[in-house]
Design an enzyme around this catalytic site. Structure first.
Site, PDB file in Angstrom:
ATOM      1  N   LEU A  71       0.970  -0.953   0.231  1.00 42.90           N
ATOM      2  CA  LEU A  71      -0.044  -0.287  -0.379  1.00 42.90           C
ATOM      3  C   LEU A  71       0.855   0.951  -0.180  1.00 42.90           C
ATOM      4  CD1 LEU A  71      -3.085   1.123   0.479  1.00 42.90           C
ATOM      5  CD2 LEU A  71      -2.367   0.913   2.545  1.00 42.90           C
ATOM      6  N   ALA A 105       2.505   8.481  -0.470  1.00 51.53           N
ATOM      7  CA  ALA A 105       1.087   8.096   0.501  1.00 51.53           C
ATOM      8  C   ALA A 105       1.675   7.219   1.459  1.00 51.53           C
ATOM      9  CB  ALA A 105       0.847   6.982  -1.248  1.00 51.53           C
ATOM     10  N   ILE A 143       7.974  -2.728   2.221  1.00 50.76           N
ATOM     11  CA  ILE A 143       6.671  -3.693   2.334  1.00 50.76           C
ATOM     12  C   ILE A 143       7.746  -4.994   2.829  1.00 50.76           C
ATOM     13  CG2 ILE A 143       6.024  -5.207   0.159  1.00 50.76           C
ATOM     14  CD1 ILE A 143       5.244  -1.998   0.284  1.00 50.76           C
ATOM     15  N   THR A 144       7.264  -5.506   3.835  1.00 53.12           N
ATOM     16  CA  THR A 144       7.348  -6.351   4.041  1.00 53.12           C
ATOM     17  C   THR A 144       7.254  -7.614   3.786  1.00 53.12           C
ATOM     18  OG1 THR A 144       6.714  -5.557   6.540  1.00 53.12           O
ATOM     19  CG2 THR A 144       7.073  -8.012   6.834  1.00 53.12           C
ATOM     20  N   GLU A 169       1.699   0.050   9.757  1.00 59.26           N
ATOM     21  CA  GLU A 169      -0.016  -0.422   9.431  1.00 59.26           C
ATOM     22  C   GLU A 169      -0.889   0.718  10.482  1.00 59.26           C
ATOM     23  OE1 GLU A 169      -1.811  -3.816   9.930  1.00 59.26           O
ATOM     24  OE2 GLU A 169      -0.118  -4.837   9.856  1.00 59.26           O
ATOM     25  N   HIS A 176      17.068  -2.378  33.976  1.00 61.28           N
ATOM     26  CA  HIS A 176      18.341  -3.547  33.708  1.00 61.28           C
ATOM     27  C   HIS A 176      19.150  -2.753  34.216  1.00 61.28           C
ATOM     28  CE1 HIS A 176      15.832  -6.346  32.139  1.00 61.28           C
ATOM     29  NE2 HIS A 176      16.515  -7.202  31.528  1.00 61.28           N
ATOM     30  N   GLU A 227      -0.661   9.049  15.759  1.00 58.16           N
ATOM     31  CA  GLU A 227      -1.894  10.080  15.449  1.00 58.16           C
ATOM     32  C   GLU A 227      -3.250   9.410  14.252  1.00 58.16           C
ATOM     33  OE1 GLU A 227       1.885   9.555  14.875  1.00 58.16           O
ATOM     34  OE2 GLU A 227       2.229  10.670  16.375  1.00 58.16           O
TER      35      GLU A 227
END
Ligand SMILES: Cc1cc2nc3c(=O)[nH]c(=O)nc-3n(C[C@H](O)[C@H](O)[C@H](O)COP(=O)(O)OP(=O)(O)OC[C@H]3O[C@@H](n4cnc5c(N)ncnc54)[C@H](O)[C@@H]3O)c2cc1C
Length: 380
Positions: free
Chosen positions: A125, A130, A157-158, A363, A338, A367
């Protein structure tokens, strides 16, 4: 947590926990350091049904619901956010887009191998112009008889490099704005479609993220998903389900970070006492446990609603923004507990911290989730 999950769901949780502890945990830092995408896990993920969790058995899936899905992603995220992210992107984005909007023929050809784990899926997407505003898509698809010529590129893109199947959207009618965007299925056998720059990321380093370039890529019209102009709305619906998985991933990362801090606080001695005996540390642990529980409840609530076939736009966004912000806070407190060791790669806290941050971005940023929630609540 017997009140949240039934017996069968608890068994699934346990088996995924055992798998993650034995097959993933020993390699987590090595994969992270070298940015190695562990594609060699695919047969085991497939055997456990983790690459087709939410699809019916007739399409090669495991036939489970979103509560099971969220539980599985949480368990993977508890050990390694990257593997959790990859399994989530494969299920909720690419495969689910074909399941929800594909024809029977498209499902048989593409969804079945994806759900069986014979191929990896990617979903495109995002573009350079975009990001949050997906209506800014510039990739174009121009009709050429019974096919489309696609030109442009997608960012972040994964599985862009390792995928066999990619679902991506392109503008088919510029005059119609976001109603002029259409989704298509691409496969590796098509020429004119290739992965490009792999991102060198802060976290989630074992989850492969790269650009995709389309150069006059010819896609048959038979690979169009749904009608022309429906791609944007389809993508928004796909993200509603996907956000539940990112919420679950956040809960898992937070849980892993919390357990590491709890363990360490009992081992580390200062001023003659385990640091867990100091109230300042106890309050941190209490806040961490409380926030994780609240995030898990919101996530399971959204998953249950999804399983009941209800609209989850608001609930998925709430779960995602809440859980991801909890994950960042909890992981940061884990580093703090730690002390200096938390700032080194000898302890797991820093990796949870790095991985958690992605959950407030991917995804849909925090916001954007708040915009989605506000729109829903103002609707009345
Ligand atoms: C590891 C990783 C994996 C990813 N995997 C995928 C994938 O598989 N497929 C895919 O398509 N995408 C993927 N993405 C992309 C991701 O979804 C986008 O990065 C995200 O949607 C934000 O877009 P952007 O990065 O362009 O940020 P921008 O949209 O440029 O946002 C920049 C900032 O402005 C804010 N902002 C923007 N608009 C508004 C507004 N209207 N109101 C208030 N604030 C606003 C944002 O919240 C953010 O803080 C991935 C990203 C990463 C980092």
């Amino acid at each position: 947590m017997p009140h949240l999950l039934n017996e069968e769901q608890l068994q699934i949780k346990q088996s995924v926990r055992e798998f993650a502890e034995s097959e993933i945990k020993p390699h987590v830092m090595e994969w992270d350091e070298s940015q190695h995408f562990p594609i060699e896990l695919r047969p085991q993920l497939a055997e456990l049904g983790l690459l087709g969790i939410i699809f019916p058995e007739e399409y090669g899936g495991a036939g489970m619901g979103y509560v099971e899905y969220a539980t599985i992603i949480e368990e993977l995220g508890r050990v390694d956010g990257s593997v959790g992210l990859s399994v989530a992107a494969h299920n909720s984005l690419c495969s689910n887009h074909i399941y929800k909007f594909g024809t029977e023929e498209q499902k048989k050809k593409y969804l079945v191998p994806l759900a069986r784990g014979e191929s990896f899926g990617a979903w495109g997407l995002t573009e350079s112009q975009a990001g949050s505003d997906a209506s800014g898509t510039r990739t174009t698809a121009v009709r050429a008889g019974e096919a489309w010529r696609v030109s442009g590129s997608k960012n972040f893109i994964t599985h862009a490099i390792s995928c066999e199947t990619l679902v991506a959207v392109a503008v088919t009618d510029k005059s119609k704005g976001n109603r002029g965007i259409t989704a298509f299925i691409f496969d590796k056998s098509m020429s004119g479609f290739r992965p490009d720059k792999k991102e060198n990321k802060v976290g989630m380093r074992a989850s492969e993220t790269a650009s995709v370039v389309f150069e006059e890529c010819v896609v048959p019209d038979g690979n169009r998903l749904g009608k022309e102009g429906e791609g944007f709305l389809q993508a928004m619906q796909i993200l509603d389900g996907g956000r539940i998985s990112i919420a679950a991933l956040s809960v898992g990362i937070a849980q892993g970070a919390y357990e590491a801090a709890l363990r360490y606080s009992k081992e580390r001695v200062q001023f003659g006492k385990a640091i867990s005996e100091f109230q300042a540390i106890q309050f941190k642990l209490a806040d961490m446990a409380m926030q994780i529980e609240a995030a898990r409840l919101l996530t399971i609530q959204a998953a249950r609603m999804k399983d009941a076939g209800l609209a989850v736009t608001k609930e998925a966004a709430m779960a995602k923004v809440f859980a991801s912000e909890v994950a960042v806070r909890v992981a940061e407190e884990s580093v703090q507990i730690h002390g200096g060791y938390g700032y080194t790669k000898d302890y797991p806290a820093e990796k949870f911290w790095r991985d958690a941050k992605l959950c407030t971005i991917g995804e849909g940023t925090s916001e954007i989730q708040r915009l989605v929630i506000a729109k829903q609540v103002l609707k009345g």
